[in-house]
Design a protein around this motif. Structure first.
Motif, PDB file in Angstrom:
ATOM      1  N   VAL A  29      18.306 -18.827   4.806  1.00  0.00           N
ATOM      2  CA  VAL A  29      17.376 -17.803   4.323  1.00  0.00           C
ATOM      3  C   VAL A  29      17.872 -17.294   2.972  1.00  0.00           C
ATOM      4  CG1 VAL A  29      16.670 -17.104   6.643  1.00  0.00           C
ATOM      5  CG2 VAL A  29      18.588 -15.932   5.544  1.00  0.00           C
ATOM      6  N   ARG A  30      16.985 -16.672   2.228  1.00  0.00           N
ATOM      7  CA  ARG A  30      17.378 -16.125   0.932  1.00  0.00           C
ATOM      8  C   ARG A  30      18.450 -15.064   1.124  1.00  0.00           C
ATOM      9  NH1 ARG A  30      12.396 -14.226   0.114  1.00  0.00           N
ATOM     10  NH2 ARG A  30      13.343 -12.370  -0.864  1.00  0.00           N
ATOM     11  N   ALA A  31      19.523 -15.178   0.369  1.00  0.00           N
ATOM     12  CA  ALA A  31      20.629 -14.240   0.519  1.00  0.00           C
ATOM     13  C   ALA A  31      20.207 -12.821   0.168  1.00  0.00           C
ATOM     14  CB  ALA A  31      21.811 -14.676  -0.348  1.00  0.00           C
ATOM     15  N   PRO A  50      24.736 -21.398  -2.888  1.00  0.00           N
ATOM     16  CA  PRO A  50      24.423 -20.297  -3.794  1.00  0.00           C
ATOM     17  C   PRO A  50      23.023 -19.741  -3.533  1.00  0.00           C
ATOM     18  CG  PRO A  50      25.496 -22.065  -4.987  1.00  0.00           C
ATOM     19  CD  PRO A  50      25.233 -22.588  -3.612  1.00  0.00           C
ATOM     20  N   GLY A  51      22.961 -18.454  -3.240  1.00  0.00           N
ATOM     21  CA  GLY A  51      21.681 -17.804  -2.992  1.00  0.00           C
ATOM     22  C   GLY A  51      21.132 -17.980  -1.597  1.00  0.00           C
ATOM     23  N   LYS A  52      21.894 -18.645  -0.711  1.00  0.00           N
ATOM     24  CA  LYS A  52      21.409 -18.904   0.645  1.00  0.00           C
ATOM     25  C   LYS A  52      22.371 -18.321   1.682  1.00  0.00           C
ATOM     26  CE  LYS A  52      17.617 -21.259  -0.134  1.00  0.00           C
ATOM     27  NZ  LYS A  52      16.297 -20.743   0.302  1.00  0.00           N
ATOM     28  N   ALA A  53      21.831 -17.500   2.575  1.00  0.00           N
ATOM     29  CA  ALA A  53      22.576 -16.974   3.710  1.00  0.00           C
ATOM     30  C   ALA A  53      22.145 -17.720   4.970  1.00  0.00           C
ATOM     31  CB  ALA A  53      22.314 -15.473   3.859  1.00  0.00           C
ATOM     32  N   VAL A  54      22.788 -17.391   6.089  1.00  0.00           N
ATOM     33  CA  VAL A  54      22.496 -18.060   7.359  1.00  0.00           C
ATOM     34  C   VAL A  54      22.080 -17.012   8.391  1.00  0.00           C
ATOM     35  CG1 VAL A  54      23.389 -19.497   9.234  1.00  0.00           C
ATOM     36  CG2 VAL A  54      24.153 -19.899   6.872  1.00  0.00           C
TER      37      VAL A  54
END
Length: 237
Positions: A29-31, A50-54
């Motif tokens: 998901v978007r960080a 980069p720019g991605k969270a979980v």
């Protein structure tokens, strides 16, 4: 040995789960969107890319444990430990903990214990689990509204998954963020790329998930047919 009095019963620490079945899906998901969701905790999301969270969605059938038998659903995020360097990628994930954002359960005793011992965000909900078929299914309703209907298809066995690395779970309640030492011993673990389907309902949490970009393709899913867990004492961070 530390203990807690819950509904007139003594619960000794650490709390042990002797048998549970766990099904989980991990979503990119978007960080920035994930940071907005958990901003109240004071924690920061780990960035897998980069720019991605979980975002992690899971459902659990607790069949034998110190907090009795119950069903549980969890919405959580991989987060950086407080004071970490803020490295990205694999280095970020190696040291990541799990921040539990929402944790509905279907029994009152585990709700009271979870909130008072660790600050877990437990709420009562209707959680229907169908685990006897090739697809593992969770139908979650809260306040007579559908939150989600989730299917997970087990993948291939994971060699050497019996002893899993202990992780820290993080909670936030009444303005206090806590770290909870947590370990899992897994038997019958399976994993597959993607492997999940989700239908969102009209509950506010479903809206929150949609704002994170769900439903979408999961990075991977995991199932554990028999898990034993240990939860240590919470520590304020």
């Amino acid at each position: 040995m530390a203990s807690h009095l819950i509904q007139g019963r003594t619960v000794d620490m650490p709390v042990r789960v002797r048998d549970a079945e766990i099904c989980s899906a991990f979503y990119p998901v978007r960080a920035d969107a994930a940071r907005a969701v958990i901003a109240y905790s004071g924690l920061d999301v780990a960035e897998a890319l980069p720019g991605k969270a979980v975002c992690m969605l899971l459902f659990v059938d607790y069949r034998d444990g110190d907090l009795d038998t119950y069903h549980e659903f969890g919405m959580a995020f991989l987060v950086r430990p407080p004071g970490s360097s803020g490295a990205k990628g694999l280095a970020d994930l190696r040291q990541a903990g799990i921040f539990v954002h929402w944790l509905p359960v279907d029994q009152r005793f585990t709700l009271d214990a979870g909130r008072s011992i660790w600050g877990f965000p437990k709420e009562l909900a209707d959680i229907e689990l169908r685990l006897g078929s090739p697809y593992k299914r969770c139908i979650l309703r809260k306040d007579d509204r559908l939150v989600l209907d989730m299917l997970i298809k087990p993948g291939v066995p994971v060699p050497g998954a019996a002893a899993m690395t202990p992780m820290d779970a993080y909670t936030h309640q009444d303005g206090v963020t806590r770290r909870v030492p947590w370990s899992v011993r897994a038997h019958g673990a399976k994993m597959r790329p993607s492997g999940a389907l989700i239908r969102l309902g009209n509950h506010p949490v479903a809206k929150e998930l949609s704002e994170l970009g769900l439903p979408k393709r999961a990075m991977f899913t995991t199932t554990v047919s028999r898990a034993a867990m240990t939860f240590g004492a919470a520590v304020e961070v």
